[in-house]
Design a protein around this motif. Structure first.
Motif, PDB file in Angstrom:
ATOM      1  N   MET A 223       0.826  -1.206   0.000  1.00 51.72           N
ATOM      2  CA  MET A 223       0.000   0.000   0.000  1.00 51.72           C
ATOM      3  C   MET A 223       0.862   1.259   0.000  1.00 51.72           C
ATOM      4  O   MET A 223       0.524   2.258  -0.658  1.00 51.72           O
ATOM      5  CB  MET A 223      -0.913   0.008   1.227  1.00 51.72           C
ATOM      6  CG  MET A 223      -1.915  -1.122   1.278  1.00 51.72           C
ATOM      7  SD  MET A 223      -3.048  -1.161  -0.123  1.00 51.72           S
ATOM      8  CE  MET A 223      -2.467  -2.633  -0.960  1.00 51.72           C
ATOM      9  N   ALA A 224       1.986   1.235   0.727  1.00 50.02           N
ATOM     10  CA  ALA A 224       2.877   2.394   0.733  1.00 50.02           C
ATOM     11  C   ALA A 224       3.478   2.628  -0.645  1.00 50.02           C
ATOM     12  O   ALA A 224       3.602   3.777  -1.095  1.00 50.02           O
ATOM     13  CB  ALA A 224       3.984   2.191   1.764  1.00 50.02           C
ATOM     14  N   SER A 225       3.845   1.559  -1.342  1.00 44.54           N
ATOM     15  CA  SER A 225       4.382   1.701  -2.696  1.00 44.54           C
ATOM     16  C   SER A 225       3.352   2.323  -3.624  1.00 44.54           C
ATOM     17  O   SER A 225       3.674   3.197  -4.435  1.00 44.54           O
ATOM     18  CB  SER A 225       4.820   0.337  -3.230  1.00 44.54           C
ATOM     19  OG  SER A 225       5.844  -0.213  -2.432  1.00 44.54           O
ATOM     20  N   ALA A 226       2.098   1.907  -3.501  1.00 40.84           N
ATOM     21  CA  ALA A 226       1.040   2.476  -4.330  1.00 40.84           C
ATOM     22  C   ALA A 226       0.789   3.936  -3.989  1.00 40.84           C
ATOM     23  O   ALA A 226       0.563   4.764  -4.879  1.00 40.84           O
ATOM     24  CB  ALA A 226      -0.249   1.670  -4.166  1.00 40.84           C
ATOM     25  N   TYR A 227       0.839   4.268  -2.704  1.00 37.64           N
ATOM     26  CA  TYR A 227       0.551   5.647  -2.297  1.00 37.64           C
ATOM     27  C   TYR A 227       1.629   6.594  -2.791  1.00 37.64           C
ATOM     28  O   TYR A 227       1.329   7.653  -3.352  1.00 37.64           O
ATOM     29  CB  TYR A 227       0.452   5.727  -0.781  1.00 37.64           C
ATOM     30  CG  TYR A 227       0.311   7.140  -0.274  1.00 37.64           C
ATOM     31  CD1 TYR A 227      -0.874   7.853  -0.470  1.00 37.64           C
ATOM     32  CD2 TYR A 227       1.358   7.780   0.383  1.00 37.64           C
ATOM     33  CE1 TYR A 227      -1.005   9.153  -0.023  1.00 37.64           C
ATOM     34  CE2 TYR A 227       1.235   9.079   0.838  1.00 37.64           C
ATOM     35  CZ  TYR A 227       0.049   9.752   0.640  1.00 37.64           C
ATOM     36  OH  TYR A 227      -0.081  11.050   1.072  1.00 37.64           O
ATOM     37  N   TYR A 228       2.896   6.255  -2.634  1.00 41.90           N
ATOM     38  CA  TYR A 228       3.951   7.165  -3.054  1.00 41.90           C
ATOM     39  C   TYR A 228       4.140   7.160  -4.564  1.00 41.90           C
ATOM     40  O   TYR A 228       4.640   8.128  -5.123  1.00 41.90           O
ATOM     41  CB  TYR A 228       5.254   6.835  -2.332  1.00 41.90           C
ATOM     42  CG  TYR A 228       5.221   7.319  -0.913  1.00 41.90           C
ATOM     43  CD1 TYR A 228       5.423   8.656  -0.617  1.00 41.90           C
ATOM     44  CD2 TYR A 228       4.927   6.460   0.134  1.00 41.90           C
ATOM     45  CE1 TYR A 228       5.348   9.126   0.674  1.00 41.90           C
ATOM     46  CE2 TYR A 228       4.857   6.917   1.438  1.00 41.90           C
ATOM     47  CZ  TYR A 228       5.068   8.255   1.703  1.00 41.90           C
ATOM     48  OH  TYR A 228       4.981   8.714   2.998  1.00 41.90           O
ATOM     49  N   ASP A 229       3.711   6.114  -5.233  1.00 42.54           N
ATOM     50  CA  ASP A 229       3.662   6.156  -6.693  1.00 42.54           C
ATOM     51  C   ASP A 229       2.623   7.160  -7.156  1.00 42.54           C
ATOM     52  O   ASP A 229       2.782   7.838  -8.168  1.00 42.54           O
ATOM     53  CB  ASP A 229       3.342   4.774  -7.251  1.00 42.54           C
ATOM     54  CG  ASP A 229       3.380   4.756  -8.769  1.00 42.54           C
ATOM     55  OD1 ASP A 229       2.335   4.988  -9.371  1.00 42.54           O
ATOM     56  OD2 ASP A 229       4.463   4.520  -9.315  1.00 42.54           O
ATOM     57  N   ALA A 242       5.469  -2.140 -12.586  1.00 37.42           N
ATOM     58  CA  ALA A 242       6.731  -1.786 -11.945  1.00 37.42           C
ATOM     59  C   ALA A 242       6.543  -1.527 -10.457  1.00 37.42           C
ATOM     60  O   ALA A 242       7.369  -1.908  -9.632  1.00 37.42           O
ATOM     61  CB  ALA A 242       7.329  -0.544 -12.621  1.00 37.42           C
ATOM     62  N   THR A 243       5.433  -0.882 -10.114  1.00 33.45           N
ATOM     63  CA  THR A 243       5.153  -0.637  -8.700  1.00 33.45           C
ATOM     64  C   THR A 243       4.973  -1.949  -7.941  1.00 33.45           C
ATOM     65  O   THR A 243       5.495  -2.135  -6.847  1.00 33.45           O
ATOM     66  CB  THR A 243       3.885   0.227  -8.557  1.00 33.45           C
ATOM     67  OG1 THR A 243       4.094   1.466  -9.233  1.00 33.45           O
ATOM     68  CG2 THR A 243       3.569   0.501  -7.106  1.00 33.45           C
ATOM     69  N   GLY A 244       4.206  -2.877  -8.528  1.00 34.18           N
ATOM     70  CA  GLY A 244       3.994  -4.159  -7.876  1.00 34.18           C
ATOM     71  C   GLY A 244       5.281  -4.942  -7.728  1.00 34.18           C
ATOM     72  O   GLY A 244       5.495  -5.613  -6.712  1.00 34.18           O
ATOM     73  N   LEU A 245       6.161  -4.869  -8.729  1.00 31.69           N
ATOM     74  CA  LEU A 245       7.433  -5.583  -8.657  1.00 31.69           C
ATOM     75  C   LEU A 245       8.320  -5.008  -7.555  1.00 31.69           C
ATOM     76  O   LEU A 245       8.934  -5.768  -6.787  1.00 31.69           O
ATOM     77  CB  LEU A 245       8.145  -5.507 -10.010  1.00 31.69           C
ATOM     78  CG  LEU A 245       9.456  -6.289 -10.133  1.00 31.69           C
ATOM     79  CD1 LEU A 245       9.212  -7.767  -9.895  1.00 31.69           C
ATOM     80  CD2 LEU A 245      10.091  -6.052 -11.492  1.00 31.69           C
ATOM     81  N   ALA A 246       8.389  -3.680  -7.463  1.00 31.59           N
ATOM     82  CA  ALA A 246       9.190  -3.062  -6.406  1.00 31.59           C
ATOM     83  C   ALA A 246       8.637  -3.403  -5.025  1.00 31.59           C
ATOM     84  O   ALA A 246       9.391  -3.705  -4.095  1.00 31.59           O
ATOM     85  CB  ALA A 246       9.228  -1.542  -6.600  1.00 31.59           C
TER      86      ALA A 246
END
Length: 268
Positions: A223-229, A242-246
């Motif tokens: 969720m943090a990766s999605a929010y800052y993306d 790319a977000t999901g992979l990171a």
């Protein structure tokens, strides 16, 4: 082509290291924001959204994970029992099964299952929603996207890992008993004595903390990766793949670290 200078290499390394630290710090900041918004989940609207995500995520994963873990547990239990009997170590079979399955494999498998089935797909959905401008629409309506979209999914991820871990551990203990003694109550005293010796106060605390931190990692990191993306400018925004992979790489690294720490706590 001239080779890169030492200064440029050092600059790139420093920039990469700074970005790496910044990505982990952003996860901590996101967790702090979620914690400050927890009281909002008690409101009528957010309570309904949180309950909806919790039920959907748990129902989606519980049946499949229970069936899969039961099948795998039966196979592993049978292998351990047969191997222990062949070497004359039948008295250690129960302890081996409990330590391998209940203490180690089941909690880690539950966390990975929830991550792959719920948290990472939800993270990708949120990135796609951001790309479509739905978060900006919520802001124009005076609605906080974190409380509306992120918080319910975080709560669902935490609860789902707890539920899958608890149900699967209990089920594995029952399957172990039936495999060892069959459908009879006469083996309960010996079985409970061995299980009680395994689950000392320290081991039980480590297991509870491991499942707790697994649930936090599974819920917060994607969720943090999605929010800052979502905060990146649109021309520079990464794709949801790319977000999901990171997020997956960070999540697996944290789960591995938690598992190693728990092993050290149990056996050192």
């Amino acid at each position: 082509m001239n080779p890169p200078s030492a200064r440029s290499v050092h600059t790139r390394l420093a920039s990469s290291f700074s970005s790496y630290l910044s990505s982990w710090w952003s996860i901590v900041l996101f967790a702090a924001m979620i914690l400050t918004l927890l009281p909002t989940c008690l409101s009528k609207k957010n309570r309904h959204a949180s309950a909806h995500h919790i039920v959907d995520s748990t129902v989606l994963n519980l049946a499949w994970f229970t069936v899969l873990s039961a099948l795998i547990s039966v196979v592993i239990i049978r292998i351990v029992i047969v191997t222990a009997l062949s070497y004359g170590l039948s008295r250690f079979a129960i302890e081996m099964v409990v330590r391998v399955l209940v203490l180690e494999l089941i909690p880690l498998s539950a966390a990975l299952f929830v991550a792959l089935r719920s948290s990472l797909p939800d993270s990708a959905d949120l990135v796609q929603m951001s790309a479509q401008g739905r978060f900006e629409t919520l802001r124009l309506q005076g609605i906080n996207p974190i409380a509306e979209e992120f918080l319910p999914r975080v709560l669902a991820g935490v609860f789902c890992v707890w539920m899958l871990g608890a149900v699967s551990c209990i089920m594995t203990l029952l399957l172990t008993y039936f495999a060892m003694y069959g459908f009879t109550p006469w083996g309960l005293p010996a079985y409970t004595r061995v299980v009680g010796q395994v689950f000392s106060s320290a081991v039980t605390l480590i297991l509870a903390l491991k499942i707790f931190f697994f649930s936090l990692a599974v819920a917060f990191i994607p969720m943090a990766s999605a929010y800052y993306d979502e905060l990146i400018d649109v021309p520079k925004r990464r794709t949801y793949f790319a977000t999901g992979l990171a997020a997956m790489v960070r999540l697996f690294a944290v789960l591995l670290a938690i598992e190693v720490i728990s092993l050290m706590g149990n056996y050192y």
